[in-house]
Design an enzyme around this catalytic site. Structure first.
Site, short mmCIF file in Angstrom:
data_model
loop_
_atom_site.label_atom_id
_atom_site.label_comp_id
_atom_site.label_asym_id
_atom_site.label_seq_id
_atom_site.Cartn_x
_atom_site.Cartn_y
_atom_site.Cartn_z
N TYR A 52 41.81 37.94 35.20
CA TYR A 52 41.82 39.30 34.65
C TYR A 52 43.18 39.63 34.04
O TYR A 52 43.28 40.07 32.89
CB TYR A 52 41.48 40.27 35.78
CG TYR A 52 41.49 41.74 35.44
CD1 TYR A 52 40.66 42.26 34.44
CD2 TYR A 52 42.31 42.63 36.15
CE1 TYR A 52 40.66 43.63 34.16
CE2 TYR A 52 42.29 43.99 35.87
CZ TYR A 52 41.47 44.48 34.88
OH TYR A 52 41.46 45.83 34.61
N ASP A 88 26.54 49.08 25.78
CA ASP A 88 26.70 48.19 26.93
C ASP A 88 25.56 47.17 26.88
O ASP A 88 24.68 47.26 26.00
CB ASP A 88 26.66 48.97 28.26
CG ASP A 88 27.47 48.29 29.37
OD1 ASP A 88 27.14 47.13 29.70
OD2 ASP A 88 28.42 48.89 29.89
N LYS A 136 44.32 40.12 30.12
CA LYS A 136 44.86 41.40 29.64
C LYS A 136 46.22 41.20 28.95
O LYS A 136 46.52 41.87 27.97
CB LYS A 136 44.97 42.40 30.79
CG LYS A 136 43.62 42.92 31.28
CD LYS A 136 42.91 43.76 30.22
CE LYS A 136 41.63 44.38 30.75
NZ LYS A 136 40.96 45.25 29.78
N GLY A 178 30.44 50.65 27.95
CA GLY A 178 30.51 52.08 28.21
C GLY A 178 29.81 52.56 29.47
O GLY A 178 29.94 53.73 29.82
N LEU A 179 29.08 51.68 30.15
CA LEU A 179 28.37 52.15 31.35
C LEU A 179 29.13 51.84 32.64
O LEU A 179 28.58 51.95 33.72
CB LEU A 179 26.97 51.53 31.42
CG LEU A 179 26.02 51.94 30.29
CD1 LEU A 179 24.64 51.33 30.52
CD2 LEU A 179 25.91 53.46 30.18
N1 NAI Z 1 38.74 51.27 36.40
C1 NAI Z 1 40.02 50.97 36.58
O1 NAI Z 1 40.61 51.24 37.64
C2 NAI Z 1 40.76 50.31 35.47
C3 NAI Z 1 40.14 49.88 34.34
N2 NAI Z 1 40.87 49.26 33.35
C4 NAI Z 1 40.20 48.77 32.16
O2 NAI Z 1 39.37 49.77 31.59
C5 NAI Z 1 38.20 49.18 31.06
C6 NAI Z 1 36.98 49.88 31.63
O3 NAI Z 1 37.02 49.73 33.03
P1 NAI Z 1 35.80 50.11 33.96
O4 NAI Z 1 34.92 51.11 33.31
O5 NAI Z 1 36.39 50.40 35.28
O6 NAI Z 1 35.07 48.70 34.05
P2 NAI Z 1 33.63 48.38 34.71
O7 NAI Z 1 33.71 47.04 35.32
O8 NAI Z 1 33.19 49.52 35.54
O9 NAI Z 1 32.69 48.32 33.41
C7 NAI Z 1 32.77 47.27 32.48
C8 NAI Z 1 31.51 47.28 31.65
O10 NAI Z 1 31.55 46.15 30.78
C9 NAI Z 1 30.22 45.74 30.59
N3 NAI Z 1 30.13 44.37 30.09
C10 NAI Z 1 30.25 43.20 30.77
N4 NAI Z 1 30.00 42.16 29.96
C11 NAI Z 1 29.74 42.68 28.73
C12 NAI Z 1 29.39 42.11 27.48
N5 NAI Z 1 29.26 40.78 27.31
N6 NAI Z 1 29.18 42.94 26.43
C13 NAI Z 1 29.30 44.28 26.58
N7 NAI Z 1 29.61 44.87 27.74
C14 NAI Z 1 29.83 44.07 28.81
C15 NAI Z 1 29.58 45.88 31.97
O11 NAI Z 1 28.17 45.95 31.86
C16 NAI Z 1 30.23 47.16 32.48
O12 NAI Z 1 29.40 48.29 32.27
C17 NAI Z 1 38.25 47.69 31.39
O13 NAI Z 1 38.70 47.00 30.26
C18 NAI Z 1 39.28 47.61 32.50
O14 NAI Z 1 39.97 46.41 32.47
C19 NAI Z 1 42.20 49.03 33.46
C20 NAI Z 1 42.86 49.41 34.58
C21 NAI Z 1 42.23 50.15 35.65
C1 AKB Z 2 43.72 48.24 38.32
C2 AKB Z 2 42.58 47.57 37.65
O1 AKB Z 2 42.75 47.03 36.60
C3 AKB Z 2 41.26 47.54 38.31
N1 AKB Z 2 40.94 48.77 38.95
C4 AKB Z 2 41.21 46.43 39.32
O2 AKB Z 2 41.55 46.71 40.49
O3 AKB Z 2 40.90 45.29 38.95
#
Ligand code: NAI
Ligand code: AKB
Length: 394
Positions: free
Chosen positions: A216, A109, A220, A84-85
């Protein structure tokens, strides 16, 4: 008790479900799955509630009773957000807390939360690789919805494949088992990265070839398929959206290929210059964070009978670095954009969709985005301007 072939109908807690009539001797697979339960019994012809059937691999005895979904439609769900962070979790918690109440949404997190996040609502340490700890959190907090955000994104995943495999695949297995055992509604985001060079790219429909070339993307696709399998096989209420690249002002991206579209705003404001790591003509689907988080809430609240699928594309806009720069330059004519291409990220971007077909989401649960490119740019700039004014006042 009613019997049906080798299955009996039971109501230990919650709704009736079919369970194997004889589930005593169990051979455990290396991953803890009871193979005899899966393979020794004929597959029942209907999608059924999971809880007592052939799973709950790790620690649940054959006669354990599982709870049905304790969340009735009139109650507020009790939500746990993993990972969540990152870029998306804090914003989602804010949205869900507004709707369901501050204490009904727990952020988790493995990192230490900043003070404003820590004081804005419940936060708990949770490593998704620690199955027992996850189960304890779900049980002790009577969680009914699980939003699984933990992941390593595309670029950091390529830099650490072993860790990405562990977090994105093993972690997901823990989440699926916990969600199925405790009757949770489970949201797992997927991504445009779940497609690859052999997918149709302009536009990319929901159902087509998916052969991604990143760990990745592979993880997914695995998540989409496992979630849908658990849904059909065990009745898990799995919901999944494939997000485009997400653009936010008050949270930074965690190491993806679309990160440039956030970084450009920060660098433009700070220095009036931006060096882009993708080619100027790289077209990718993108979305402003408010649309993304609202879509997530909407699909989680959608009545199950409106969902003809369990994994949907969602989209808002598609643009190239050049088009984004030009839109920004309308407001910041002095902005200088140069290009220094990162070969890893460029290869990833070249294999991803250029435009995303989200017509099924629009048809089934009335998905509609609010932000196109001009509104996105204006909203981002307004945010930084408001922040600048605040810092002058303080
Ligand atoms: N941000 C984007 O553009 C996109 C995000 N997503 C998906 O949305 C979700 C959230 O994305 P974001 O917030 O951007 O990712 P992010 O990379 O910013 O955050 C991921 C979080 O997962 C935590 N994490 C890593 N290992 C862990 C563990 N063992 N246990 C618990 N937490 C752990 C990290 O500390 C981090 O805070 C992801 O599943 C990502 O694949 C999908 C498409 C686009
Ligand atoms: C589109 C996503 O899943 C993410 N922002 C990435 O670029 O890896």
């Amino acid at each position: 008790m009613e019997t049906h072939g080798v299955y009996r109908r039971t109501r230990s807690h919650g709704p009736l479900c079919w369970v194997p009539a004889s589930a005593h001797t169990r051979a455990q697979s290396p991953e803890g799955i009871y193979l005899t339960d899966i393979y020794a019994q004929p597959i029942p012809p209907v999608a059924i509630a999971i809880r007592n059937i052939s799973f709950s691999p790790r620690q649940v005895t054959s006669d354990a009773s599982f709870h049905s979904v304790s969340f009735s439609e009139t109650d507020h769900p009790k939500v746990l957000i993993t990972g969540g962070l990152g870029q998306l979790g804090v914003g989602l918690a804010k949205l869900l807390r507004k709707r369901f109440g501050k204490n009904n949404v727990i952020l988790s997190d493995i990192r230490k939360p900043p003070s404003n996040v820590f004081h804005s609502g419940p936060f708990i340490y949770s490593d998704i690789l620690d199955y027992k700890n996850l189960r304890e959190i779900v049980v002790n907090n009577r969680i009914t919805w699980l939003v699984h955000y933990s992941a390593l994104l595309s670029a950091v995943g390529e830099a650490n494949v072993a860790l990405a495999r562990s977090v994105n695949i093993t972690g997901l297995h823990n989440i699926l088992d916990i969600a199925a055992e405790h009757g949770l509604r489970l949201f797992v985001p997927s991504t445009i990265g779940a497609f690859g060079p052999t997918s149709p790219r302009n536009p990319t429909p929901d159902l087509c070839v998916q052969r991604p070339r990143t760990i990745y993307g592979v993880s997914k696709v695995h998540a989409e398929l496992m979630g849908e399998y658990y849904h059909h096989r065990y009745g898990l209420d799995f919901r999944c959206l494939r997000y485009p690249g997400i653009i936010s002002a008050d949270s930074m991206p965690g190491g993806g290929t679309t990160d440039y579209a956030v970084q450009i705003f920060h660098d433009a404001i700070k220095s009036g210059k931006f060096e882009c790591n993708l080619r100027p003509d790289t077209r990718l689907p993108m979305m402003y964070i408010d649309d993304c988080l609202r879509a997530t809430l909407e699909v989680m609240e959608a009545p199950a009978d409106t969902l003809s699928m369990r994994t949907y594309n969602i989209n808002a806009m598609s643009f190239t670095p050049e088009e984004l720069s030009q839109e920004l330059q309308k407001q910041m004519p002095d902005l200088e954009v140069t290009y220094d291409v990162d070969l890893v990220r460029q290869a990833i971007a070249d294999s991803w969709p250029m435009d995303f077909d989200d017509s099924n989401a629009r048809k089934d649960w009335s998905w509609k985005h609010d932000y196109d490119l001009p509104e996105l740019v204006q909203t981002m700039l307004n945010f930084f301007e408001a922040e600048r004014r605040m810092s002058h006042i303080n």
